[in-house]
Design a protein around this motif. Sequence first.
Motif, mmCIF file in Angstrom:
data_model
loop_
_atom_site.group_PDB
_atom_site.id
_atom_site.type_symbol
_atom_site.label_atom_id
_atom_site.label_comp_id
_atom_site.label_asym_id
_atom_site.label_seq_id
_atom_site.Cartn_x
_atom_site.Cartn_y
_atom_site.Cartn_z
ATOM 1 N N THR A 218 29.975 7.512 -4.174
ATOM 2 C CA THR A 218 29.135 6.925 -3.141
ATOM 3 C C THR A 218 28.968 5.433 -3.375
ATOM 4 O O THR A 218 29.069 4.635 -2.446
ATOM 5 C CB THR A 218 27.760 7.622 -3.100
ATOM 6 N N LEU B 283 30.145 2.480 -0.805
ATOM 7 C CA LEU B 283 29.234 1.471 -0.277
ATOM 8 C C LEU B 283 29.695 0.070 -0.613
ATOM 9 O O LEU B 283 29.602 -0.839 0.203
ATOM 10 C CB LEU B 283 27.811 1.700 -0.799
ATOM 11 N N CYS C 61 19.200 -5.798 11.155
ATOM 12 C CA CYS C 61 19.273 -4.379 11.482
ATOM 13 C C CYS C 61 19.831 -4.219 12.889
ATOM 14 O O CYS C 61 19.688 -5.094 13.733
ATOM 15 C CB CYS C 61 17.891 -3.739 11.427
ATOM 16 N N ARG D 67 13.043 -4.539 8.855
ATOM 17 C CA ARG D 67 13.540 -3.300 8.250
ATOM 18 C C ARG D 67 12.554 -2.147 8.410
ATOM 19 O O ARG D 67 12.948 -1.004 8.571
ATOM 20 C CB ARG D 67 13.854 -3.533 6.776
ATOM 21 N N GLY E 123 10.795 5.293 4.719
ATOM 22 C CA GLY E 123 11.800 5.233 3.673
ATOM 23 C C GLY E 123 12.472 3.890 3.612
ATOM 24 O O GLY E 123 12.137 2.963 4.347
ATOM 25 N N SER E 124 13.435 3.796 2.715
ATOM 26 C CA SER E 124 14.140 2.540 2.537
ATOM 27 C C SER E 124 15.654 2.706 2.624
ATOM 28 O O SER E 124 16.398 1.838 2.206
ATOM 29 C CB SER E 124 13.761 1.922 1.184
ATOM 30 N N ALA E 125 16.087 3.838 3.173
ATOM 31 C CA ALA E 125 17.529 4.069 3.326
ATOM 32 C C ALA E 125 18.122 3.021 4.267
ATOM 33 O O ALA E 125 17.435 2.531 5.172
ATOM 34 C CB ALA E 125 17.790 5.466 3.873
ATOM 35 N N GLN E 126 19.385 2.707 4.067
ATOM 36 C CA GLN E 126 20.058 1.720 4.908
ATOM 37 C C GLN E 126 20.100 2.181 6.363
ATOM 38 O O GLN E 126 19.960 1.375 7.278
ATOM 39 C CB GLN E 126 21.468 1.464 4.392
ATOM 40 N N ARG F 110 18.339 4.953 9.056
ATOM 41 C CA ARG F 110 17.270 5.923 9.254
ATOM 42 C C ARG F 110 17.152 6.258 10.728
ATOM 43 O O ARG F 110 17.384 5.403 11.583
ATOM 44 C CB ARG F 110 15.930 5.355 8.789
ATOM 45 N N ASN G 267 19.473 5.472 15.578
ATOM 46 C CA ASN G 267 19.429 5.112 14.164
ATOM 47 C C ASN G 267 19.185 3.629 14.006
ATOM 48 O O ASN G 267 19.721 2.807 14.760
ATOM 49 C CB ASN G 267 20.751 5.482 13.470
ATOM 50 N N ILE H 146 19.867 0.789 11.475
ATOM 51 C CA ILE H 146 20.793 0.551 10.370
ATOM 52 C C ILE H 146 20.614 -0.887 9.905
ATOM 53 O O ILE H 146 20.817 -1.825 10.668
ATOM 54 C CB ILE H 146 22.239 0.807 10.817
#
Length: 181
Positions: A10, A14, A88, A134, A153-156, A158, A177, A179
């Motif tokens: 992963t 990335l 984003c 973000r 959350g802090s995911a790239q 969501r 989403n 992103i």
Amino acid sequence: MMRFFLLPLTALALSACSSEPAGQQESADDFAGRIGQQDGGSAAVDPAVRAEQPNTVEASVPQGTDVTQLEQLADIGGVDFGPRDGGCTFMDGNREILIASGLNEPTLPGKAVVRVGGRLVMLDGQPGGLAAIRNGTSFSGEGVAVQVAPAEGSAQARPANLSVASTDGKTATYSGNWICA
């Protein structure tokens, strides 16, 4: 055991997605050029349609336009986000319908762009810098207001909802989403 195998894979995947060396900041023109280019995949815009969609930014929404009907951004090469540390994108299925950017300075607002009535419209964000973008924030311009609400959350990438409202009170919500890079 599988988790230990997937983690390095992963990380490698990335890092392969990044097209710039670590620590090098991408300019707004580079960002706009990269986003404006389509690779011919399912999100690509027909070249004939793209030719009809100007990539210059308007100061306001075209008269008589339903601002709640956001369109695929397509070519945003003429958009000047100014200096930025990141940004984003809101994806509605395979359509990019809002791109926002900002600086890592909490007192400064970000910028966003949408396409309505076939024209790109620049929106101003709330103070809070890139962190606010973000985490989800609002943007507004003459005749249109947009609120982005991503999942916690802090995911790239969501899940998120994007609400758009016109000055006459008409609203619409898009699910997609959020992103961030």
